[in-house]
Design a protein around this motif. Sequence first.
Motif, mmCIF file in Angstrom:
data_model
loop_
_atom_site.group_PDB
_atom_site.id
_atom_site.type_symbol
_atom_site.label_atom_id
_atom_site.label_comp_id
_atom_site.label_asym_id
_atom_site.label_seq_id
_atom_site.Cartn_x
_atom_site.Cartn_y
_atom_site.Cartn_z
ATOM 1 N N ILE A 22 -30.286 -3.102 13.599
ATOM 2 C CA ILE A 22 -28.956 -2.499 13.725
ATOM 3 C C ILE A 22 -28.686 -2.220 15.201
ATOM 4 O O ILE A 22 -29.540 -1.663 15.898
ATOM 5 C CB ILE A 22 -28.837 -1.192 12.913
ATOM 6 C CG1 ILE A 22 -29.062 -1.467 11.430
ATOM 7 C CG2 ILE A 22 -27.471 -0.542 13.144
ATOM 8 C CD1 ILE A 22 -29.013 -0.243 10.545
ATOM 9 N N ASN A 23 -27.504 -2.605 15.659
ATOM 10 C CA ASN A 23 -27.067 -2.300 17.017
ATOM 11 C C ASN A 23 -26.234 -1.024 16.995
ATOM 12 O O ASN A 23 -25.367 -0.858 16.129
ATOM 13 C CB ASN A 23 -26.240 -3.452 17.593
ATOM 14 C CG ASN A 23 -27.091 -4.660 17.871
ATOM 15 O OD1 ASN A 23 -28.069 -4.585 18.607
ATOM 16 N ND2 ASN A 23 -26.737 -5.780 17.272
ATOM 17 N N TYR A 24 -26.495 -0.149 17.943
ATOM 18 C CA TYR A 24 -25.764 1.112 18.073
ATOM 19 C C TYR A 24 -25.015 1.111 19.400
ATOM 20 O O TYR A 24 -25.553 0.685 20.425
ATOM 21 C CB TYR A 24 -26.734 2.305 18.038
ATOM 22 C CG TYR A 24 -27.310 2.586 16.675
ATOM 23 C CD1 TYR A 24 -26.762 3.562 15.859
ATOM 24 C CD2 TYR A 24 -28.409 1.879 16.197
ATOM 25 C CE1 TYR A 24 -27.283 3.829 14.605
ATOM 26 C CE2 TYR A 24 -28.939 2.138 14.942
ATOM 27 C CZ TYR A 24 -28.374 3.113 14.154
ATOM 28 O OH TYR A 24 -28.894 3.379 12.914
ATOM 29 N N LEU A 25 -23.802 1.612 19.373
ATOM 30 C CA LEU A 25 -22.993 1.743 20.576
ATOM 31 C C LEU A 25 -23.481 2.924 21.410
ATOM 32 O O LEU A 25 -24.183 3.807 20.896
ATOM 33 C CB LEU A 25 -21.529 1.953 20.194
ATOM 34 C CG LEU A 25 -20.881 0.796 19.427
ATOM 35 C CD1 LEU A 25 -19.507 1.209 18.922
ATOM 36 C CD2 LEU A 25 -20.808 -0.437 20.303
ATOM 37 N N GLU A 28 -23.852 7.042 20.246
ATOM 38 C CA GLU A 28 -23.851 7.052 18.784
ATOM 39 C C GLU A 28 -25.096 7.802 18.300
ATOM 40 O O GLU A 28 -26.193 7.597 18.804
ATOM 41 C CB GLU A 28 -23.843 5.616 18.252
ATOM 42 C CG GLU A 28 -23.449 5.521 16.818
ATOM 43 C CD GLU A 28 -23.149 4.084 16.386
ATOM 44 O OE1 GLU A 28 -23.001 3.905 15.163
ATOM 45 O OE2 GLU A 28 -23.068 3.165 17.217
ATOM 46 N N LEU A 30 -28.182 8.733 15.994
ATOM 47 C CA LEU A 30 -29.099 8.200 14.987
ATOM 48 C C LEU A 30 -29.264 9.243 13.889
ATOM 49 O O LEU A 30 -29.266 8.921 12.707
ATOM 50 C CB LEU A 30 -30.464 7.893 15.594
ATOM 51 C CG LEU A 30 -30.491 6.860 16.716
ATOM 52 C CD1 LEU A 30 -31.883 6.761 17.303
ATOM 53 C CD2 LEU A 30 -30.010 5.516 16.224
ATOM 54 N N PHE A 41 -36.819 5.045 12.784
ATOM 55 C CA PHE A 41 -36.177 4.141 13.731
ATOM 56 C C PHE A 41 -37.215 3.609 14.714
ATOM 57 O O PHE A 41 -38.119 4.331 15.127
ATOM 58 C CB PHE A 41 -35.094 4.883 14.525
ATOM 59 C CG PHE A 41 -34.005 5.450 13.666
ATOM 60 C CD1 PHE A 41 -32.836 4.742 13.449
ATOM 61 C CD2 PHE A 41 -34.141 6.698 13.065
ATOM 62 C CE1 PHE A 41 -31.827 5.262 12.647
ATOM 63 C CE2 PHE A 41 -33.140 7.234 12.274
ATOM 64 C CZ PHE A 41 -31.978 6.505 12.061
ATOM 65 N N MET A 48 -32.137 5.932 24.611
ATOM 66 C CA MET A 48 -31.654 7.038 23.791
ATOM 67 C C MET A 48 -32.071 8.357 24.413
ATOM 68 O O MET A 48 -32.888 8.389 25.337
ATOM 69 C CB MET A 48 -32.217 6.925 22.372
ATOM 70 C CG MET A 48 -33.734 6.983 22.318
ATOM 71 S SD MET A 48 -34.384 6.912 20.666
ATOM 72 C CE MET A 48 -33.891 8.496 20.058
ATOM 73 N N MET A 84 -29.608 10.403 20.030
ATOM 74 C CA MET A 84 -28.357 9.721 20.303
ATOM 75 C C MET A 84 -28.609 8.616 21.329
ATOM 76 O O MET A 84 -29.410 8.784 22.247
ATOM 77 C CB MET A 84 -27.351 10.732 20.875
ATOM 78 C CG MET A 84 -26.002 10.174 21.190
ATOM 79 S SD MET A 84 -24.862 11.453 21.773
ATOM 80 C CE MET A 84 -25.540 11.832 23.364
ATOM 81 N N THR A 85 -27.925 7.502 21.167
ATOM 82 C CA THR A 85 -28.061 6.418 22.128
ATOM 83 C C THR A 85 -27.359 6.770 23.434
ATOM 84 O O THR A 85 -26.409 7.552 23.457
ATOM 85 C CB THR A 85 -27.460 5.115 21.577
ATOM 86 O OG1 THR A 85 -26.094 5.335 21.273
ATOM 87 C CG2 THR A 85 -28.202 4.639 20.338
ATOM 88 N N SER A 89 -27.714 -0.169 22.189
ATOM 89 C CA SER A 89 -29.137 -0.193 21.863
ATOM 90 C C SER A 89 -29.373 -0.892 20.535
ATOM 91 O O SER A 89 -28.520 -0.880 19.649
ATOM 92 C CB SER A 89 -29.693 1.229 21.799
ATOM 93 O OG SER A 89 -29.542 1.881 23.037
ATOM 94 N N GLU A 90 -30.552 -1.451 20.423
ATOM 95 C CA GLU A 90 -30.944 -2.178 19.215
ATOM 96 C C GLU A 90 -32.149 -1.477 18.585
ATOM 97 O O GLU A 90 -33.132 -1.216 19.272
ATOM 98 C CB GLU A 90 -31.305 -3.610 19.619
ATOM 99 C CG GLU A 90 -31.749 -4.494 18.506
ATOM 100 C CD GLU A 90 -32.114 -5.872 19.036
ATOM 101 O OE1 GLU A 90 -31.204 -6.704 19.209
ATOM 102 O OE2 GLU A 90 -33.318 -6.097 19.286
#
Length: 133
Positions: A22-25, A28, A30, A41, A48, A84-85, A89-90
């Motif tokens: 999953i890619n996170y902006l 964002e 977690l 994760f 992050m 949080m990113t 991030s992947e």
Amino acid sequence: MKITKDLLIETERKILGSGILINYLPAEFLFRQGQKAEFVFYLNRGSMEMQWPEKDKKIQIGQRNVFIGLDEAFSQGRYVCTAMTTELSEFLVFERAYFMELINEFEYAIPYLESMQEAFIRNLSPKEISYFT
């Protein structure tokens, strides 16, 4: 049987191959502190920040392969911090119950996870280590 680096690498391949990518902006979440720990994760790429708001502490984790939320998943508890990113991030994401099945399925899963945690801690400052104890 002696646990070799090859056995740990093979175990890593099996475990990581079971995660959902999953890619996170940037910025964002977690998870938030106090939220039920439903996922584990694995930071595959990106960075992050982990925050302990009541202690006014935070740590930046970047470009390191690390599992987040393991202790909470093992204890079936709640996340002790907010994650949080800080950039795109992947992550590989594992549902907690499924992750526990993987741990039971793969003979060298626990030694692999312990080696990952030791490598992560070696790169922390004494102040950062205190956040986790």
